[in-house]
Motif scaffolding. Sequence first.
Motif, mmCIF file in Angstrom:
data_model
loop_
_atom_site.group_PDB
_atom_site.id
_atom_site.type_symbol
_atom_site.label_atom_id
_atom_site.label_comp_id
_atom_site.label_asym_id
_atom_site.label_seq_id
_atom_site.Cartn_x
_atom_site.Cartn_y
_atom_site.Cartn_z
ATOM 1 N N ASP A 162 0.750 -1.195 -0.010
ATOM 2 C CA ASP A 162 -0.094 -0.107 0.059
ATOM 3 C C ASP A 162 0.927 1.270 0.087
ATOM 4 O OD1 ASP A 162 -1.740 2.112 0.450
ATOM 5 O OD2 ASP A 162 -2.962 0.826 1.719
ATOM 6 N N VAL A 163 0.906 1.902 -1.260
ATOM 7 C CA VAL A 163 1.699 3.159 -1.222
ATOM 8 C C VAL A 163 0.993 4.500 -1.280
ATOM 9 C CG1 VAL A 163 3.806 2.036 -2.152
ATOM 10 C CG2 VAL A 163 1.941 2.840 -3.728
ATOM 11 N N THR A 164 -0.273 4.463 -0.850
ATOM 12 C CA THR A 164 -1.238 5.525 -0.850
ATOM 13 C C THR A 164 -0.602 6.882 -0.679
ATOM 14 O OG1 THR A 164 -3.046 3.929 -0.852
ATOM 15 C CG2 THR A 164 -3.696 6.266 -0.862
ATOM 16 N N ALA A 165 -0.220 6.890 0.588
ATOM 17 C CA ALA A 165 0.272 7.860 1.282
ATOM 18 C C ALA A 165 1.396 8.652 0.627
ATOM 19 C CB ALA A 165 0.581 7.733 2.537
ATOM 20 N N GLU A 166 2.354 7.651 0.039
ATOM 21 C CA GLU A 166 3.540 8.285 -0.472
ATOM 22 C C GLU A 166 3.144 8.779 -1.867
ATOM 23 O OE1 GLU A 166 6.460 4.856 -1.927
ATOM 24 O OE2 GLU A 166 5.778 4.419 0.013
ATOM 25 N N ALA A 167 2.405 8.230 -2.325
ATOM 26 C CA ALA A 167 1.986 8.652 -3.935
ATOM 27 C C ALA A 167 0.646 9.745 -3.909
ATOM 28 C CB ALA A 167 1.294 7.278 -4.667
ATOM 29 N N GLY A 168 0.171 10.114 -2.889
ATOM 30 C CA GLY A 168 -0.636 11.359 -2.735
ATOM 31 C C GLY A 168 -2.036 10.853 -3.591
ATOM 32 N N VAL A 169 -2.564 9.665 -3.469
ATOM 33 C CA VAL A 169 -3.662 9.700 -4.435
ATOM 34 C C VAL A 169 -4.792 9.021 -3.595
ATOM 35 C CG1 VAL A 169 -2.693 9.182 -6.815
ATOM 36 C CG2 VAL A 169 -2.837 7.385 -4.958
ATOM 37 N N HIS A 170 -4.984 9.475 -2.245
ATOM 38 C CA HIS A 170 -6.017 9.034 -1.416
ATOM 39 C C HIS A 170 -7.410 9.402 -1.888
ATOM 40 C CE1 HIS A 170 -5.121 12.761 0.419
ATOM 41 N NE2 HIS A 170 -6.520 12.828 0.893
ATOM 42 N N GLY A 171 -7.511 10.466 -2.375
ATOM 43 C CA GLY A 171 -8.910 10.867 -2.879
ATOM 44 C C GLY A 171 -9.504 11.385 -1.596
ATOM 45 N N GLY A 172 -10.795 10.789 -1.317
ATOM 46 C CA GLY A 172 -11.730 11.354 -0.197
ATOM 47 C C GLY A 172 -13.124 11.399 -0.781
ATOM 48 N N THR A 224 -16.680 16.797 -7.195
ATOM 49 C CA THR A 224 -15.894 17.205 -8.468
ATOM 50 C C THR A 224 -15.033 15.623 -8.625
ATOM 51 O OG1 THR A 224 -13.945 17.668 -6.744
ATOM 52 C CG2 THR A 224 -15.462 19.456 -7.962
ATOM 53 N N ASN A 225 -14.696 15.506 -9.833
ATOM 54 C CA ASN A 225 -13.797 14.274 -10.310
ATOM 55 C C ASN A 225 -12.424 14.598 -10.039
ATOM 56 O OD1 ASN A 225 -16.015 12.857 -11.175
ATOM 57 N ND2 ASN A 225 -16.148 14.029 -12.995
ATOM 58 N N LEU A 226 -11.574 13.692 -10.219
ATOM 59 C CA LEU A 226 -10.045 13.742 -9.898
ATOM 60 C C LEU A 226 -9.294 13.515 -10.914
ATOM 61 C CD1 LEU A 226 -10.075 12.341 -6.174
ATOM 62 C CD2 LEU A 226 -10.269 14.893 -6.580
ATOM 63 N N LEU A 227 -8.027 14.216 -10.993
ATOM 64 C CA LEU A 227 -7.078 13.792 -12.270
ATOM 65 C C LEU A 227 -5.776 13.974 -11.517
ATOM 66 C CD1 LEU A 227 -6.246 13.134 -14.747
ATOM 67 C CD2 LEU A 227 -6.029 15.407 -15.501
ATOM 68 N N TYR A 228 -5.062 12.927 -11.431
ATOM 69 C CA TYR A 228 -3.656 12.980 -10.882
ATOM 70 C C TYR A 228 -2.788 12.507 -11.835
ATOM 71 C CZ TYR A 228 -6.217 11.975 -6.125
ATOM 72 O OH TYR A 228 -6.963 12.137 -5.051
ATOM 73 N N ARG A 229 -1.853 13.482 -11.897
ATOM 74 C CA ARG A 229 -0.705 13.442 -12.974
ATOM 75 C C ARG A 229 0.572 12.666 -12.345
ATOM 76 N NH1 ARG A 229 4.213 16.540 -14.484
ATOM 77 N NH2 ARG A 229 4.524 15.912 -16.722
ATOM 78 N N ASN A 230 1.114 11.562 -13.022
ATOM 79 C CA ASN A 230 2.143 10.938 -12.796
ATOM 80 C C ASN A 230 3.409 11.466 -12.815
ATOM 81 O OD1 ASN A 230 4.038 8.880 -12.108
ATOM 82 N ND2 ASN A 230 2.737 7.140 -13.102
ATOM 83 N N LEU A 231 4.158 11.820 -11.696
ATOM 84 C CA LEU A 231 5.321 12.676 -11.792
ATOM 85 C C LEU A 231 6.450 11.583 -12.364
ATOM 86 C CD1 LEU A 231 5.097 14.885 -8.643
ATOM 87 C CD2 LEU A 231 4.541 15.398 -11.196
ATOM 88 N N GLY A 232 6.433 10.402 -12.264
ATOM 89 C CA GLY A 232 7.267 9.513 -12.776
ATOM 90 C C GLY A 232 8.352 8.962 -11.604
ATOM 91 N N ASN A 233 8.111 9.347 -10.608
ATOM 92 C CA ASN A 233 8.954 9.187 -9.391
ATOM 93 C C ASN A 233 8.330 8.257 -8.197
ATOM 94 O OD1 ASN A 233 7.454 11.111 -8.326
ATOM 95 N ND2 ASN A 233 9.260 12.603 -7.801
ATOM 96 N N GLY A 234 7.280 7.845 -8.718
ATOM 97 C CA GLY A 234 6.281 6.998 -7.700
ATOM 98 C C GLY A 234 5.288 7.865 -6.858
ATOM 99 N N ARG A 235 5.442 9.270 -7.345
ATOM 100 C CA ARG A 235 4.369 10.171 -6.837
ATOM 101 C C ARG A 235 3.397 10.740 -7.887
ATOM 102 N NH1 ARG A 235 4.284 11.719 -1.951
ATOM 103 N NH2 ARG A 235 3.163 13.756 -2.505
ATOM 104 N N PHE A 236 2.301 11.205 -7.385
ATOM 105 C CA PHE A 236 1.323 11.731 -8.230
ATOM 106 C C PHE A 236 1.015 13.147 -7.784
ATOM 107 C CE2 PHE A 236 0.794 7.318 -9.109
ATOM 108 C CZ PHE A 236 0.040 7.217 -10.415
#
Length: 543
Positions: A162-172, A224-236
């Motif tokens: 589970d890498v949700t926290a470090e990836a920054g994609v928890h939503g809500g 609202t809908n969500l869009l996460y851009r992949n930064l290529g380093n494991g984070r969005f």
Amino acid sequence: MASEVKGTGEKFFMHAPCVGILLGAMQLVCTEGLNFVLRHSPTAQKYLVETMTGGVALLDYDRDGRLDLFLVNGGKLDDAVRPPLRLARHHPNYWNRLYRQQPDGQFIDVTVKAGLARAGESNYGMGTAVGDYNNDGYPDLYVTNFGHNQLYRNNGDGTFTDVTAEAGVHGGGWSVSAGFFDYDRDGWLDLFVSRYLDWDFTRNLHCGTPFRAYCRPDRYHGTTNLLYRNLGNGRFQDVSQQAGIATPVGKGMGVAFLDYDRDGFPDIFVSNDGMEQFLYRNLGDGRFQEVALEAGAALSDDGRPYAGMGVAAGDYDNDGWPDVLVTNLALEHWALYRNEGQGRFRYVSRETGLAAISASSSGWGAGLYDFDNDGWKDLFVARSHVLDNVERIHSGLRYKEPAGLLWNRGGRFVLEDLKGAPAVAGRGAAFGDLNNDGAMDVVMTALGERPQIFLNRRRGNHWLTVRLVGTRSNRDGLGAKVRVAGQWAEATTAGSYLSASDARVHFGLGERARVDVEIEWPSGRRQLLAGVAANQILEVREP
């Protein structure tokens, strides 16, 4: 069949052993190892989440060449729910489940071994998305919830982290469907999440007279809908605002990606419940513009909104332009939008036969795939009404329905009677060739039931399945356009409702034994393979 077993303060169901049923072109099969039951916890309070869950994914998580199965569970709801929210997700009955397919076609539960047993005590499960977000060759899992979403990185050794926290994609809030795609074509998969209503258990309204029913979505505000851009380093990075996704506010359900205007950049279609549909046009500079109304894909043919639920994108008429199908409730007709080119769609449900077929039928997960390999994409729909007491409201409608298989006959659809198919509350549907025999199969979830596995009984036509390996593009080539024998398809795992399908691209070839394969990769590179033999799974590496 199921018999009720009363436990401690809760009703459980003991499901009888599964028996194979021949359904014409399909065979409904069961495996004793697949003991998952979708527990949605219906209550007298009629909480909306109870009737909305049921995600399923087909993915080869261990890269052994066989599709495996991931299923999202709901949670235990008290009657009534009071804070703090505790949904018993620690209990095995309410886990999400991962099943590994064995060489004999059976499935074994590897949830604990894979590290997927815990789903978060305050998360009511909804759907799932699949994509190799870090380009390591192994598909990763994203799970949407009412609560916080979760990203599980595939470690390549049979386990997930589970890498949700470090990836920054928890939503809500209330997330529903999701999908991976490379909207900026930088070689890294980005993530889109549809969200439904501004709702929670403390604000559940009393709807329906003289007896209680699930509320219509117009009783609540959208979100609202969500869009996460992949930064290529494991984070969005959450780019919803600057990309133009956060406006307008919707009531999102299904999500599909398609390059509808053929400008090389993937666009987004979102089915909305009880309002106009959304079509986000990719402007190619990191921004999107919502254009469904002007493109003719927002409303029905008489200008009315409808209960958009599942969505499927595909070229149903083989004219080279991707079309869009949206499922909705009985008495509304499923909406089929034909892509006319030049950025315009036309509502064609009546002339294609869909309006008559769906007049008294409700649809959820759906897919446009060639099930008889004749070169035309057919339609499979998970069916059921949203109201579990709809018979008391309208005597002509039914809550539970059997799955629907519609043959495409030159651009018109014909419903096959799947005699013997049990009526269930169908929700999610995922598509892929489970036994690698060249015929597309389906896994469908049902509220309170085991999943239904439909194995396709292939009819003898030729076929070709293409597995893409990106080098400059994302690893699975999602977003690539593949042309074979006059048919176009775009590589994707997204679509349907709450679900994710096999990333491989399938074509029915009819009597053709050899074909040319043209590929336009997301990177812009073009590739031609001439005289490819039919009846094989062809791996193509981006040059």
